[in-house]
Design a protein around this motif. Structure first.
Motif, short mmCIF file in Angstrom:
data_model
loop_
_atom_site.label_atom_id
_atom_site.label_comp_id
_atom_site.label_asym_id
_atom_site.label_seq_id
_atom_site.Cartn_x
_atom_site.Cartn_y
_atom_site.Cartn_z
N PRO A 281 19.35 -0.56 -13.32
CA PRO A 281 18.47 0.05 -12.10
C PRO A 281 19.21 0.56 -11.00
O PRO A 281 20.41 -0.01 -10.65
N ARG A 282 18.85 1.67 -10.58
CA ARG A 282 19.40 2.27 -9.07
C ARG A 282 19.15 1.52 -7.97
O ARG A 282 18.18 0.82 -8.05
N TYR A 283 20.45 1.28 -7.24
CA TYR A 283 20.10 0.50 -6.27
C TYR A 283 19.11 0.94 -5.05
O TYR A 283 19.13 2.19 -4.81
N ARG A 284 18.44 0.01 -4.56
CA ARG A 284 17.58 0.48 -3.49
C ARG A 284 18.09 1.34 -2.38
O ARG A 284 17.44 2.46 -1.89
N THR A 285 19.26 0.94 -1.89
CA THR A 285 19.91 1.70 -0.63
C THR A 285 20.12 3.16 -1.18
O THR A 285 19.79 4.11 -0.60
N GLN A 286 20.58 3.20 -2.59
CA GLN A 286 21.21 4.56 -3.01
C GLN A 286 19.87 5.49 -2.94
O GLN A 286 20.00 6.72 -2.80
N SER A 287 18.79 4.84 -3.60
CA SER A 287 17.55 5.52 -3.67
C SER A 287 16.72 6.19 -2.47
O SER A 287 16.28 7.26 -2.12
N GLU A 288 17.13 5.12 -1.48
CA GLU A 288 16.72 5.40 -0.02
C GLU A 288 17.37 6.81 0.31
O GLU A 288 16.94 7.36 1.16
N ASP B 64 33.48 0.89 3.33
CA ASP B 64 32.20 0.00 3.65
C ASP B 64 30.87 0.65 3.22
O ASP B 64 30.02 -0.06 2.94
N PHE B 65 30.68 1.75 3.50
CA PHE B 65 29.59 2.43 3.32
C PHE B 65 29.15 2.57 1.73
O PHE B 65 28.09 2.39 1.31
N ALA B 66 30.25 2.87 1.01
CA ALA B 66 30.15 2.82 -0.42
C ALA B 66 29.61 1.46 -0.97
O ALA B 66 28.72 1.28 -1.91
N ARG B 67 30.10 0.39 -0.40
CA ARG B 67 29.84 -0.79 -0.95
C ARG B 67 28.55 -1.23 -0.35
O ARG B 67 27.62 -2.00 -1.14
N LEU B 68 27.88 -0.90 0.81
CA LEU B 68 26.53 -1.12 1.16
C LEU B 68 25.79 -0.58 0.02
O LEU B 68 24.75 -0.87 -0.26
N VAL B 69 26.05 0.85 -0.22
CA VAL B 69 25.07 1.71 -1.34
C VAL B 69 25.14 1.09 -2.55
O VAL B 69 23.96 0.92 -3.35
N GLU B 70 26.34 0.80 -3.10
CA GLU B 70 26.17 -0.10 -4.38
C GLU B 70 25.73 -1.43 -4.43
O GLU B 70 25.47 -2.10 -5.40
N GLY B 71 25.55 -2.04 -3.09
CA GLY B 71 24.83 -3.42 -3.12
C GLY B 71 25.97 -4.47 -3.44
O GLY B 71 25.82 -5.82 -3.74
N ARG B 72 27.02 -4.09 -3.21
CA ARG B 72 28.35 -5.36 -3.51
C ARG B 72 28.57 -5.98 -2.24
O ARG B 72 28.09 -5.29 -1.05
#
Length: 120
Positions: free
Chosen positions: A23-30, A109-117
């Protein structure tokens, strides 16, 4: 011993089940849907990049701003050229190196946030 007392093993073969796509991460879909929350994430990244840029520029301004004082104190054209030709480059290189590292860390850090890691 009867055949009914021991359970019979059966091997079921068939087509392997299809693996569901992650599933796409919520942050990425936001961010993709350009919602208010996604906009806040992007603004946060832009703010941190701007902060790094302004910090690097401020340090650069201090370094370049003090050069006329250094030149006035030297009273020698040869030393002025030596400062301009050699001594000015190491601080500029260090500022640029720091800025690139900081910008890459912000993006990581932003990519980590978007990917949910989780943060390290």
């Amino acid at each position: 011993m009867s055949a009914e007392s021991t359970p019979r093993r059966e091997v079921v073969t068939g087509e392997p089940r299809r693996v569901r796509p992650l599933p796409r991460y919520r942050t990425q879909s936001e961010i993709d849907e350009q919602t208010a929350l996604g906009g806040a994430y992007v603004r946060s990244l832009m703010r941190s990049q701007l902060r790094a840029g302004l910090t690097a520029f401020s340090v650069l301004a201090v370094v370049v701003g003090t050069l006329p004082l250094v030149f006035e104190a030297l009273h020698s054209a040869a030393l002025v050229w030596a400062v301009l030709g050699f001594a000015a480059y190491p601080p500029l290189t260090l500022i640029a190196w720091w800025y690139v590292r900081r910008a890459e860390r912000n993006e990581r850090d932003f990519a980590r946030l978007v990917e949910g890691r989780p943060a390290q």
